[in-house]
Write an enzyme that holds these catalytic residues in place. Structure first.
Site, short mmCIF file in Angstrom:
data_model
loop_
_atom_site.label_atom_id
_atom_site.label_comp_id
_atom_site.label_asym_id
_atom_site.label_seq_id
_atom_site.Cartn_x
_atom_site.Cartn_y
_atom_site.Cartn_z
N LYS A 134 0.83 -1.20 0.00
CA LYS A 134 0.00 0.00 0.00
C LYS A 134 0.86 1.25 0.00
CE LYS A 134 -3.75 2.34 2.47
NZ LYS A 134 -4.78 2.24 3.52
N HIS B 226 -8.65 -30.93 -34.67
CA HIS B 226 -9.51 -29.79 -34.36
C HIS B 226 -10.50 -30.12 -33.25
CE1 HIS B 226 -8.68 -28.33 -38.75
NE2 HIS B 226 -7.63 -28.20 -37.95
#
Length: 517
Positions: free
Chosen positions: A136, A276
């Site tokens: 922070k 595929h």
């Protein structure tokens, strides 16, 4: 400028050398417990946090750094006069760097013998609090959670009079918040798994995924892509050992996963060939070579450039069958020395070893099946329903023969892995034709037969969804199908069954649908 650093780590890789470098630059080092001992034993000057705060460690080590003299030193904004007056008034010194990594919660819960009590004790409290406080206040505090960052921080400090740039500090803080978010997610997932008998859909979904690699591109070259790994004790394709071959691509992973999930349907030695994400040949056999030969026979043209999966070891005989065909990936439980020698002559074929397939309690994917949509995410359980077609009775006048029932069971297992609408023509040990992804089930039935490289006459057929009309059965009869397995549930079921009876076909209705979109 870094004048004071607090170091308290569970993962002590490189920390002694890092602390030595800091100490050589006259950085005062605060530390706790085992870290302080390791540094002191290595000759690094250390001040114990308890000596600095005047408050001893207590509660069996649970309480060490939760003190105003620590967090005041982390949170005080150096350019805020009131903050600085506050810490001076209370004899608090600024802490300019925090080097912390957390209790090994993930490693603890990964142990097969871990107890709930052990897991709870490995939930870090002070560590995340210091990391968040320092992050922070990143403008003034450098926060280090990853040992991989030690060397570059030292290099930067040496080249800039003991300072770390704000850009570096911000990047370190971002890493911290990702790290603590993952840590909290692991705890939440563990507690949910420990307390819930059945997985439930959480009100808020958090995931804990670690990036494994950035891929060359996605489905197409203009798309960026990466692969991430979740923490699991189950099947994990990202953990597969790459034996040889080029870097795995985005499409390689998709196709390999499809092949893997399909081949695990079978207890016998099985081979699945995927193109595929759809199967173009599946078979079981007495040997892996036998299974492969039968699988590739379904559609050798589509098998070119495909992905092959085995649920068993690949030996020299099966490798010899494959090396003459261009393949993208072969995945198996292992490869014999002879197989590896043969494949080495085709170094572009990627070989993946995944031993988890051998373990029944690990060969299923954990967590949820997730599918992204615009602005959201769909969650569902994996389709692991295991209807035993071998035990089912036909709804038609004629019951299937033993050979037909074995073929129906085989085709049903394959069908759930084919894009809907799906029709699979098969004998008891192999597919012969596969109709994939058509908007009409009749079209799938026709295309499956057209694509077959051997006659489908005398085969059986599986359908992933019900037949809405009898026309699908009419087409299957024309193709020479003798028996059918399907979910049922159509308003026209009676007409469909009547059609099967007219053709003396046996039909099993499973009551379970297996759409795959």
């Amino acid at each position: 400028m870094i004048r004071r650093a607090l170091i308290s780590v569970s993962d002590k890789r490189g920390v002694v050398d890092f602390a030595r470098e800091l100490s050589a630059m006259k950085v005062e080092i605060l530390s706790t417990g085992g870290t302080a001992k390791a540094l002191r034993d290595a000759g690094v000057s250390v001040t114990e946090v308890s000596d600095y705060t005047g408050f001893p460690e207590m509660l069996d080590g649970r309480l060490k750094t939760l003190h105003p003299k620590i967090h005041g030193g982390l949170l005080a904004r150096r350019n805020n006069r009131k903050d600085m007056d506050d810490i001076i008034r209370h004899n608090i010194k600024p802490i300019d760097m925090v080097v912390v990594n957390l209790y090994p919660f993930e490693a603890t819960i990964s142990r097969p013998d871990v107890t709930f009590g052990d897991a709870i004790e490995n939930i870090d409290i002070g560590g995340p609090t210091m990391l968040r406080a320092a992050s922070k206040n990143y403008q003034d505090v450098a926060v280090v959670v990853d040992p991989e960052d030690y060397s570059k921080i030292i290099e930067e400090m040496k080249s800039s009079e003991k300072t770390v740039s704000k850009e570096t500090k911000l990047n370190l803080a971002k890493k911290v918040f990702s790290h603590t978010a993952r840590y909290d997610t692991l705890i939440a997932e563990y507690l949910a798994g420990f307390t819930e008998k059945e997985p439930s859909f959480p009100d808020y979904l958090t995931t804990s995924l670690k990036r494994v690699a950035v891929l060359r591109y996605g489905e197409n070259p203009q798309q960026k892509a990466a692969i991430y790994k979740e923490r699991t004790n189950g099947l994990s394709l990202p953990d597969a050992k790459v034996i040889q071959g080029k870097e795995m691509s985005f499409n390689n992973y998709l196709d390999t996963n499809a092949a893997l999930m399909l081949v695990l349907e079978f207890d016998k030695k099985a081979c699945a060939i995927i193109k595929h994400t759809n199967p173009c040949g599946v078979a079981v056999g007495n040997t892996p070579a036998d299974a492969y030969r039968k699988a590739v026979k379904t559609d050798p043209v589509s098998a070119f450039g495909g992905v092959v999966a085995f649920n068993t070891e690949v030996d020299g005989e099966s490798a010899r069958e494959m090396v003459d065909l261009f393949l993208e990936v072969v995945v198996a439980t292992s490869f014999t020395k002879d197989a590896l020698e043969l494949f080495s002559k085709k170094p572009n074929i990627r070989l993946l070893e995944l031993k988890e397939m051998l373990s029944p309690d690990k060969n299923k994917a954990a967590s949820w099946d997730m599918k992204r949509i615009a602005g959201g995410l769909l969650l569902q359980g994996w389709d692991y329903s295991g209807e035993d077609v071998m035990l089912m009775k036909a709804v038609t006048k004629r019951q299937p023969t033993q050979e037909e029932i074995e073929a129906l069971s085989f085709s049903w297992k394959v069908c759930k892995h084919v894009k809907s609408n799906a029709i699979v023509y098969a004998f008891k040990d192999r597919t012969v034709g596969i109709g994939i992804g058509q908007t009409s089930r009749v079209y799938s039935a026709k295309i499956g037969a057209i694509n077959a490289c051997e006659p489908v006459k005398g085969s059986v057929a599986a359908s992933d969804g019900f037949f809405p009309f009898r026309d699908g059965i009419d087409v299957l009869y024309e193709m020479g199908v003798t028996a059918v397995v399907q979910p049922g549930g159509s308003m026209k079921d009676s007409e469909v069954i009547q059609a099967a009876d007219e053709y003396d076909m046996a039909m099993i209705i499973t009551g379970a649908r297996h759409f795959r979109h």
